[in-house]
Motif scaffolding. Structure first.
Motif, PDB file in Angstrom:
ATOM      1  N   LEU A   1      -4.736   9.200  25.870  1.00 40.64           N
ATOM      2  CA  LEU A   1      -4.202   7.916  24.660  1.00 40.64           C
ATOM      3  C   LEU A   1      -4.912   8.321  23.797  1.00 40.64           C
ATOM      4  CD1 LEU A   1      -4.784   5.239  27.603  1.00 40.64           C
ATOM      5  CD2 LEU A   1      -2.805   5.525  26.325  1.00 40.64           C
ATOM      6  N   VAL A   2      -6.092   8.873  23.626  1.00 39.87           N
ATOM      7  CA  VAL A   2      -6.777   9.233  22.257  1.00 39.87           C
ATOM      8  C   VAL A   2      -5.846  10.114  21.519  1.00 39.87           C
ATOM      9  CG1 VAL A   2      -8.812  10.561  21.427  1.00 39.87           C
ATOM     10  CG2 VAL A   2      -8.868   8.566  23.304  1.00 39.87           C
ATOM     11  N   GLU A   3      -5.358  11.242  22.206  1.00 43.49           N
ATOM     12  CA  GLU A   3      -4.507  12.270  21.825  1.00 43.49           C
ATOM     13  C   GLU A   3      -3.162  11.691  20.943  1.00 43.49           C
ATOM     14  OE1 GLU A   3      -3.689  15.235  24.762  1.00 43.49           O
ATOM     15  OE2 GLU A   3      -1.459  15.164  24.031  1.00 43.49           O
ATOM     16  N   HIS A   4      -2.901  10.617  21.515  1.00 41.04           N
ATOM     17  CA  HIS A   4      -1.654   9.827  20.720  1.00 41.04           C
ATOM     18  C   HIS A   4      -2.061   8.830  20.164  1.00 41.04           C
ATOM     19  CE1 HIS A   4       0.503  11.986  23.896  1.00 41.04           C
ATOM     20  NE2 HIS A   4       1.623  12.046  23.109  1.00 41.04           N
ATOM     21  N   LYS A   5      -3.526   8.467  19.496  1.00 43.87           N
ATOM     22  CA  LYS A   5      -3.920   7.512  18.583  1.00 43.87           C
ATOM     23  C   LYS A   5      -3.534   6.219  19.275  1.00 43.87           C
ATOM     24  CE  LYS A   5      -4.601  10.641  14.782  1.00 43.87           C
ATOM     25  NZ  LYS A   5      -4.248  11.947  15.343  1.00 43.87           N
TER      26      LYS A   5
ATOM     27  N   GLU B   1     -13.865   0.144  28.859  1.00 53.32           N
ATOM     28  CA  GLU B   1     -14.812   0.269  27.817  1.00 53.32           C
ATOM     29  C   GLU B   1     -14.233   1.114  26.704  1.00 53.32           C
ATOM     30  OE1 GLU B   1     -18.078   2.383  29.404  1.00 53.32           O
ATOM     31  OE2 GLU B   1     -18.375   0.677  30.917  1.00 53.32           O
ATOM     32  N   ALA B   2     -13.129   1.943  26.881  1.00 50.17           N
ATOM     33  CA  ALA B   2     -12.482   2.578  25.878  1.00 50.17           C
ATOM     34  C   ALA B   2     -11.703   1.666  24.714  1.00 50.17           C
ATOM     35  CB  ALA B   2     -11.684   3.798  26.210  1.00 50.17           C
ATOM     36  N   PHE B   3     -11.097   0.733  25.560  1.00 55.69           N
ATOM     37  CA  PHE B   3     -10.203  -0.249  24.831  1.00 55.69           C
ATOM     38  C   PHE B   3     -10.602  -1.629  25.153  1.00 55.69           C
ATOM     39  CE2 PHE B   3      -7.797   3.510  25.643  1.00 55.69           C
ATOM     40  CZ  PHE B   3      -7.199   3.841  24.255  1.00 55.69           C
ATOM     41  N   GLU B   4     -11.906  -1.628  24.633  1.00 58.36           N
ATOM     42  CA  GLU B   4     -12.450  -3.082  24.699  1.00 58.36           C
ATOM     43  C   GLU B   4     -11.914  -4.289  23.997  1.00 58.36           C
ATOM     44  OE1 GLU B   4     -16.674  -3.276  23.769  1.00 58.36           O
ATOM     45  OE2 GLU B   4     -16.738  -5.225  24.733  1.00 58.36           O
ATOM     46  N   ASN B   5     -11.377  -5.215  24.649  1.00 56.44           N
ATOM     47  CA  ASN B   5     -10.607  -6.363  23.802  1.00 56.44           C
ATOM     48  C   ASN B   5      -9.274  -5.955  23.497  1.00 56.44           C
ATOM     49  OD1 ASN B   5     -12.652  -8.257  24.332  1.00 56.44           O
ATOM     50  ND2 ASN B   5     -13.659  -7.584  22.690  1.00 56.44           N
ATOM     51  N   ARG B   6      -8.888  -4.702  23.783  1.00 56.16           N
ATOM     52  CA  ARG B   6      -7.539  -4.057  23.291  1.00 56.16           C
ATOM     53  C   ARG B   6      -6.545  -3.869  24.515  1.00 56.16           C
ATOM     54  NH1 ARG B   6      -7.091  -2.291  17.887  1.00 56.16           N
ATOM     55  NH2 ARG B   6      -8.814  -3.239  16.652  1.00 56.16           N
ATOM     56  N   ILE B   7      -6.506  -4.453  25.673  1.00 57.51           N
ATOM     57  CA  ILE B   7      -5.855  -4.356  26.722  1.00 57.51           C
ATOM     58  C   ILE B   7      -5.153  -5.705  26.961  1.00 57.51           C
ATOM     59  CG2 ILE B   7      -5.577  -3.519  28.986  1.00 57.51           C
ATOM     60  CD1 ILE B   7      -8.243  -2.007  28.992  1.00 57.51           C
ATOM     61  N   ILE B   8      -3.870  -5.899  26.967  1.00 60.27           N
ATOM     62  CA  ILE B   8      -3.099  -7.269  27.288  1.00 60.27           C
ATOM     63  C   ILE B   8      -2.232  -7.058  28.502  1.00 60.27           C
ATOM     64  CG2 ILE B   8      -1.758  -8.750  25.998  1.00 60.27           C
ATOM     65  CD1 ILE B   8      -4.346  -8.194  24.678  1.00 60.27           C
ATOM     66  N   ASN B   9      -2.039  -8.175  29.030  1.00 58.53           N
ATOM     67  CA  ASN B   9      -1.132  -8.255  30.161  1.00 58.53           C
ATOM     68  C   ASN B   9      -0.445  -9.509  30.395  1.00 58.53           C
ATOM     69  OD1 ASN B   9      -0.193  -7.384  32.978  1.00 58.53           O
ATOM     70  ND2 ASN B   9      -1.479  -9.214  33.825  1.00 58.53           N
ATOM     71  N   ILE B  10       0.766  -9.323  30.909  1.00 56.78           N
ATOM     72  CA  ILE B  10       1.675 -10.517  31.149  1.00 56.78           C
ATOM     73  C   ILE B  10       1.659 -10.652  32.750  1.00 56.78           C
ATOM     74  CG2 ILE B  10       4.034  -9.205  31.037  1.00 56.78           C
ATOM     75  CD1 ILE B  10       4.846 -11.930  29.642  1.00 56.78           C
ATOM     76  N   HIS B  11       1.889 -11.951  32.942  1.00 50.08           N
ATOM     77  CA  HIS B  11       1.867 -12.421  34.560  1.00 50.08           C
ATOM     78  C   HIS B  11       2.677 -13.560  34.787  1.00 50.08           C
ATOM     79  CE1 HIS B  11       0.054 -12.514  38.424  1.00 50.08           C
ATOM     80  NE2 HIS B  11       0.132 -14.014  38.217  1.00 50.08           N
ATOM     81  N   PRO B  12       3.490 -13.276  35.826  1.00 45.87           N
ATOM     82  CA  PRO B  12       4.483 -14.277  35.932  1.00 45.87           C
ATOM     83  C   PRO B  12       4.015 -15.788  36.752  1.00 45.87           C
ATOM     84  CG  PRO B  12       4.823 -12.664  37.390  1.00 45.87           C
ATOM     85  CD  PRO B  12       3.589 -12.268  36.846  1.00 45.87           C
TER      86      PRO B  12
ATOM     87  N   TYR C   1      -8.725   9.834  37.015  1.00 42.65           N
ATOM     88  CA  TYR C   1      -7.303   9.465  36.495  1.00 42.65           C
ATOM     89  C   TYR C   1      -7.374   8.750  35.073  1.00 42.65           C
ATOM     90  CZ  TYR C   1      -5.730   4.748  38.520  1.00 42.65           C
ATOM     91  OH  TYR C   1      -5.681   3.619  38.850  1.00 42.65           O
ATOM     92  N   GLU C   2      -8.376   7.772  34.993  1.00 48.84           N
ATOM     93  CA  GLU C   2      -8.535   7.145  33.756  1.00 48.84           C
ATOM     94  C   GLU C   2      -9.118   7.887  32.758  1.00 48.84           C
ATOM     95  OE1 GLU C   2     -10.354   3.032  34.127  1.00 48.84           O
ATOM     96  OE2 GLU C   2      -8.389   2.379  34.790  1.00 48.84           O
ATOM     97  N   GLU C   3     -10.114   8.975  33.115  1.00 50.00           N
ATOM     98  CA  GLU C   3     -10.528   9.755  31.966  1.00 50.00           C
ATOM     99  C   GLU C   3      -9.347  10.595  31.540  1.00 50.00           C
ATOM    100  OE1 GLU C   3     -13.986  11.424  34.067  1.00 50.00           O
ATOM    101  OE2 GLU C   3     -15.345   9.633  33.544  1.00 50.00           O
ATOM    102  N   MET C   4      -8.419  11.111  32.593  1.00 49.25           N
ATOM    103  CA  MET C   4      -7.415  11.825  32.032  1.00 49.25           C
ATOM    104  C   MET C   4      -6.434  11.126  31.243  1.00 49.25           C
ATOM    105  SD  MET C   4      -3.783  11.944  33.029  1.00 49.25           S
ATOM    106  CE  MET C   4      -3.980  10.914  34.352  1.00 49.25           C
ATOM    107  N   LEU C   5      -6.191   9.553  31.507  1.00 44.61           N
ATOM    108  CA  LEU C   5      -5.391   8.671  30.805  1.00 44.61           C
ATOM    109  C   LEU C   5      -5.952   8.545  29.412  1.00 44.61           C
ATOM    110  CD1 LEU C   5      -4.143   6.094  33.381  1.00 44.61           C
ATOM    111  CD2 LEU C   5      -2.877   8.002  32.157  1.00 44.61           C
ATOM    112  N   LYS C   6      -7.555   8.417  29.340  1.00 42.59           N
ATOM    113  CA  LYS C   6      -8.049   8.200  28.229  1.00 42.59           C
ATOM    114  C   LYS C   6      -7.599   9.447  27.175  1.00 42.59           C
ATOM    115  CE  LYS C   6     -12.859   7.768  26.468  1.00 42.59           C
ATOM    116  NZ  LYS C   6     -14.162   7.669  26.938  1.00 42.59           N
TER     117      LYS C   6
END
Ligand code: GAR
Length: 200
Positions: free
Chosen positions: A76-80, A99-110, A68-73
């Motif tokens: 995401l690439v299609e939508h730039k 790997e595809a979004f190295e250092n470009r994935i951010i989260n918020i945690h409570p 599913y992550e390959e599908m999502l990737k």
């Protein structure tokens, strides 16, 4: 202007806060896509109302996270998309997206990480008798809420119950997340950080 995808599994109040900040000019970014693993989640309705494209998938319909992550990737690439912004997305991110979004994935945690990672962080905070509750924005790595911390805010619990603490957490999140993203996207990189990153 950075193109982002917001990943959410539920109510989507943090997605809403990000969209509002963009509309009000406090955050210079574009939400290219909302991604959810729960097609019935309210975040889908919020996206529809705002005219933002959303994409739902059902993880159980795939044989593995990798598939599913390959599908999502691909989506995401299609939508730039350049950044993945997790906002109540209740799943670990796997190696394909890391790997595809190295250092470009951010989260918020409570919670005030590293305290109380994982599910029901607010419940964990209250049950522990901690004096302070709070929120953390952090980079996502392969662990559960273990990536480097970008920003954090806390406040005294002061004997308050779950509802009051939850309300204050959400209020903090809705301010801290867009403000942190704005800094992250637009603050000039410090020379030292750049040097360190070039040393690998
Ligand atoms: C937020 O409080 C967020 O910090 C939390 O889920 C909530 C989502 O609310 N995330 C986690 O617990 C991640 N481990 P929202 O759907 O209204 O934005």
């Amino acid at each position: 202007k950075p193109k982002i995808a917001v990943f959410a599994s539920g109510n989507g109040s943090n997605f809403q806060a990000i969209a509002d900040a963009i509309q009000e000019g406090r955050l210079n970014a574009e939400i290219a896509l909302v991604v959810t693993d729960k097609p019935e989640a309210f975040v889908v309705e919020r996206a529809r109302r705002l005219g933002i494209k959303s994409f739902s998938f059902i993880p159980a319909q795939y044989d593995s996270k990798q598939l599913y992550e390959e599908m999502l990737k691909e989506k995401l690439v299609e939508h730039k998309v350049e950044w993945l912004i997790l906002a109540g997305f209740m799943r670990l991110i796997g190696p394909v997206l890391l790997e595809a979004f190295e250092n470009r994935i951010i989260n918020i945690h409570p919670s005030v990480l590293p305290a109380f990672p994982g599910k029901d962080a607010i419940g964990q905070t209250l049950a522990s008798g901690a004096e302070r509750a709070g929120v953390t924005v952090h980079y996502v790595d392969a662990g559960m809420d273990t990536g480097s911390i970008i920003s954090q805010q806390s406040f005294p619990v002061a004997g308050r119950g779950r509802e009051a603490v939850e309300e204050e957490i959400h209020k903090l999140e809705h301010e801290l997340y867009p403000a942190t993203l704005q800094k992250l996207f637009h603050q000039p990189v410090k020379t030292k950080d750049l040097y360190d990153s070039m040393q690998g």
